[in-house]
Scaffold this motif. Structure first.
Motif, short mmCIF file in Angstrom:
data_model
loop_
_atom_site.label_atom_id
_atom_site.label_comp_id
_atom_site.label_asym_id
_atom_site.label_seq_id
_atom_site.Cartn_x
_atom_site.Cartn_y
_atom_site.Cartn_z
N LEU A 69 0.85 -1.18 0.00
CA LEU A 69 0.00 0.00 0.00
C LEU A 69 0.89 1.24 0.00
CD1 LEU A 69 -2.95 1.09 0.24
CD2 LEU A 69 -2.48 1.35 2.69
N HIS A 103 -4.60 6.24 -2.72
CA HIS A 103 -3.59 5.21 -2.46
C HIS A 103 -3.42 4.28 -3.66
CE1 HIS A 103 -4.72 6.50 1.61
NE2 HIS A 103 -3.56 6.02 2.01
N PHE A 105 -2.81 0.34 -4.30
CA PHE A 105 -2.90 -0.98 -3.67
C PHE A 105 -2.46 -2.02 -4.69
CE2 PHE A 105 -5.89 -4.68 -3.16
CZ PHE A 105 -5.34 -5.18 -1.99
N VAL A 144 -5.90 -2.59 4.84
CA VAL A 144 -4.96 -3.46 4.12
C VAL A 144 -4.45 -4.58 5.03
CG1 VAL A 144 -2.69 -3.52 3.04
CG2 VAL A 144 -4.33 -1.78 2.38
#
Length: 203
Positions: A69, A103, A105, A144
């Motif tokens: 992440l 973000h 991922f 996460v």
């Protein structure tokens, strides 16, 4: 920018999974969780934008999985200078920018020889409309972590290939799992990831 990030992360992964040699520094393991059929390791990754990195490993698989992440504004920034001894970064005007996405991922397969292939890489919104700075910082990391730890609940049935640990890992809907987790962390069942696919396995 995505290509540069991908190359750098693949180089880091290859270094991480190389056989151990004397005097080679290995990333610090921050925490370990153990299930019946696999283990999850939280690994330190000191790269710009890197927030959380998890390695999922099992004796039943032919590869490990790495979940990363990263914070997009830091990925899309470049070193600009220093003020009172503190370095600061500004976003590069040459990079495309979507303020709705916060973000990056990614889920990777990492083989024993250090080679890696991305299962999927997505730019997502993990902050929503919360006014709490602490929650904006904590919720993505917790979501996460929940995604990585979900692998601990998988079982391995030796004589049933469809229910082998490896096969179940290959069929996880990582993006859906992330969405479920972040909705819980933000206490917002209507949260939209606004996911943008950067790279996805075609298999």
């Amino acid at each position: 920018m995505a290509t540069t990030w991908l190359t750098k992360l693949q180089q880091w992964i290859k270094q991480l999974f190389k056989p151990k040699k004397k005097r080679r520094t290995t990333p610090k393991i921050i925490k370990r969780w153990y299930g019946k059929h696999c283990a999850v390791l939280r690994i330190e990754r000191t790269t710009p934008g890197g927030l959380s990195t998890y390695r999922i490993t099992s004796i039943y698989g032919d590869c490990d999985y790495l979940i990363t992440l990263d914070y997009l504004p830091d990925l899309q920034a470049e070193m600009a200078g220093e003020f009172n001894g503190t370095a600061f970064r500004l976003r590069s005007h040459s990079d495309p920018y979507n303020s709705a996405l916060t973000h990056r991922f990614a889920v990777w397969r990492v083989f024993r020889n250090g080679d890696s292939t991305p299962v999927g890489i997505w730019d997502v919104n993990l902050e929503g409309f919360t006014q709490s700075f602490a929650l904006r910082q904590l919720a993505p990391r917790r979501a996460v972590a929940g995604v990585a730890l979900a692998s601990l609940s998988l079982i391995h049935i030796k004589n049933n290939p469809k229910l082998s640990w490896q096969n179940q890992m290959e069929y996880i809907d990582w993006l859906l799992l992330l969405e479920q987790r972040i909705k819980g962390e933000l206490s917002n069942p209507h949260h939209n990831l606004k996911a943008c696919v950067i790279l996805q396995d075609s298999e």
